[in-house]
Design a protein around this motif. Structure first.
Motif, PDB file in Angstrom:
ATOM      1  N   PHE A   1      64.312 -58.549 -93.952  1.00  6.00           N
ATOM      2  CA  PHE A   1      65.309 -59.337 -94.953  1.00  6.00           C
ATOM      3  C   PHE A   1      65.554 -58.126 -95.947  1.00  6.00           C
ATOM      4  N   PRO A   2      66.832 -58.443 -96.588  1.00  3.61           N
ATOM      5  CA  PRO A   2      67.137 -57.611 -97.581  1.00  3.61           C
ATOM      6  C   PRO A   2      66.514 -57.938 -98.835  1.00  3.61           C
TER       7      PRO A   2
ATOM      8  N   ALA B   1      62.810 -63.487-101.404  1.00  4.92           N
ATOM      9  CA  ALA B   1      61.620 -63.483-102.022  1.00  4.92           C
ATOM     10  C   ALA B   1      60.519 -62.400-101.450  1.00  4.92           C
ATOM     11  N   LEU B   2      60.469 -62.830-100.027  1.00  2.74           N
ATOM     12  CA  LEU B   2      59.383 -61.909 -99.377  1.00  2.74           C
ATOM     13  C   LEU B   2      59.822 -60.520 -99.440  1.00  2.74           C
ATOM     14  N   ALA B   3      60.965 -60.219 -99.252  1.00  2.00           N
ATOM     15  CA  ALA B   3      61.422 -58.953 -99.162  1.00  2.00           C
ATOM     16  C   ALA B   3      61.038 -58.162-100.587  1.00  2.00           C
TER      17      ALA B   3
ATOM     18  N   ALA C   1      54.852 -69.902 -93.907  1.00  2.00           N
ATOM     19  CA  ALA C   1      55.049 -68.779 -93.254  1.00  2.00           C
ATOM     20  C   ALA C   1      55.454 -67.897 -94.509  1.00  2.00           C
ATOM     21  N   PHE C   2      56.186 -68.107 -95.400  1.00  4.98           N
ATOM     22  CA  PHE C   2      56.359 -67.578 -96.619  1.00  4.98           C
ATOM     23  C   PHE C   2      54.970 -67.183 -97.367  1.00  4.98           C
TER      24      PHE C   2
ATOM     25  N   THR D   1      62.104 -61.519-106.690  1.00  2.11           N
ATOM     26  CA  THR D   1      61.867 -62.822-105.927  1.00  2.11           C
ATOM     27  C   THR D   1      62.854 -63.879-106.616  1.00  2.11           C
ATOM     28  N   HIS D   2      63.464 -63.792-107.582  1.00  5.06           N
ATOM     29  CA  HIS D   2      64.375 -64.952-108.002  1.00  5.06           C
ATOM     30  C   HIS D   2      65.807 -64.029-108.547  1.00  5.06           C
TER      31      HIS D   2
END
Length: 346
Positions: A13-14, A300-302, A222-223, A66-67
């Motif tokens: 993910f970006p 957010a994970l990235a 998963a997140f 993340t936001h």
């Protein structure tokens, strides 16, 4: 016992940076000071709540990554909420572990929840510590625009986190040796359910039927699992130094399955990769209403991965990042593009 050399994490993910990050840094540090988070009594151990350590951790950068689409006031709000929970995460264990005082810790959790009434209205309670002051300061304004259902999800996520911290306190000196039990508990004391619920405050509430759907719950889990397992890997050395590594997934896997540290690390990394792939497939499974939210979880994970590289919170992994310009007007130094991998910071 130490973790392994740097490798690559799987990250499809970006990541993007919120342009209001510098304002959030200034606002959040002043807010934390007003709440009393830098008071002398909280500097004893671990030494992460001096102003210098606070600056090195760069919590506002985590929220800005993340936001990325939150407006300036929302970014300030979300950052403050997370800092309050980070304060609990960092200081609850040492303050209550010191006297093995589980009863007082549980009583503090019950009192904290009194500052989050479902009606969102202030109560005649006098805050006695930084977290109580933070909850009292933030809750009324946060709840004002949200439905009772969202407030229930929010307060439930805070309660889940605090109960998870109590679980962690109970097990830190008598570490759990069952990997399945640990993975279930990690979803609670990591606080990431709270992060996911709070994202709705800026993006808009999702309907109850979305939240009830198995596919949506799978995406959120998963997140949560991915951020938590990644954190376990990169924080291993720090937790060894602090004496809290018994509540780290790599250590639990090592002891539970009789593995070498290298093999335990590889197992946790394989679980992490599987959870990332589950989140990657989620947009095709969730209702259209939730597609934008799930994409936000992916970004957010990235962003969380990148923050773990750049923050000074995990030791010497950030020399390059911390050398970049800081303060007002320097956000352009952090312009980020899509990433095919993330360094494994050890």
């Amino acid at each position: 016992m130490r973790a392994l050399s740097r490798q690559q994490f799987h990250m499809p993910f970006p990541s993007r940076l919120n342009p209001h990050v510098d304002r959030a840094r200034t606002h959040t540090k002043e807010w934390a000071r007003r709440m009393g988070m830098f008071d002398e009594q909280y500097l004893e151990w671990p030494q992460r709540w001096s102003e210098r350590k606070f600056d090195e951790a760069d919590f506002p950068l985590f929220i800005a990554l993340t936001h990325p689409d939150a407006d300036a006031s929302e970014l300030d709000l979300v950052t403050a909420w997370h800092v309050a929970l980070w304060f609990v995460d960092d200081l609850f264990l040492p303050l209550y572990r010191r006297d093995h005082d589980q009863a007082s810790a549980a009583a503090q959790v019950e009192r904290l929840m009194q500052f989050l009434p479902l009606d969102g209205l202030p109560r005649p309670l006098v805050p006695a510590n930084p977290v109580e002051r933070a909850f009292a300061d933030l809750w009324t304004g946060t709840a004002a625009t949200m439905s009772p259902l969202w407030r229930d999800r929010f307060t439930g996520s805070v309660r889940r986190f605090l109960d998870g911290v109590l679980w962690e306190l109970e097990h830190v000196d008598h570490a759990v040796t069952d990997l399945i039990e640990y993975l279930g508990a990690r979803r609670d004391f990591g606080g990431l359910q709270f992060t996911a619920v709070l994202m709705e405050h800026a993006m808009g509430e999702l309907s109850p039927h979305v939240h009830r759907g198995r596919e949506f719950r799978t995406a959120v889990d998963a997140f949560v699992d991915a951020v938590s397992l990644h954190n376990d890997i990169v924080s291993y050395d720090r937790e060894v130094d602090e004496g809290t590594v018994g509540n780290n997934g790599v250590e639990v896997a090592r002891k539970a399955l009789g593995l070498t540290l290298r093999d335990a690390d590889a197992l946790v990394d394989a679980l992490l990769t599987a959870r990332v792939d589950t989140l990657a497939a989620a947009p095709e499974a969730v209702p259209p209403e939730a597609d934008r939210f799930v994409t936000a979880l992916q970004e957010a994970l990235a962003g969380s991965y990148l923050w773990h590289e750049m923050t000074g919170r995990f030791g010497g992994t950030t020399a390059g990042a911390l050398g970049k310009p800081r303060g007002l007007g320097t956000s352009a130094a952090y312009v980020l593009q899509g990433r095919s991998g993330a360094s494994r910071a050890r």
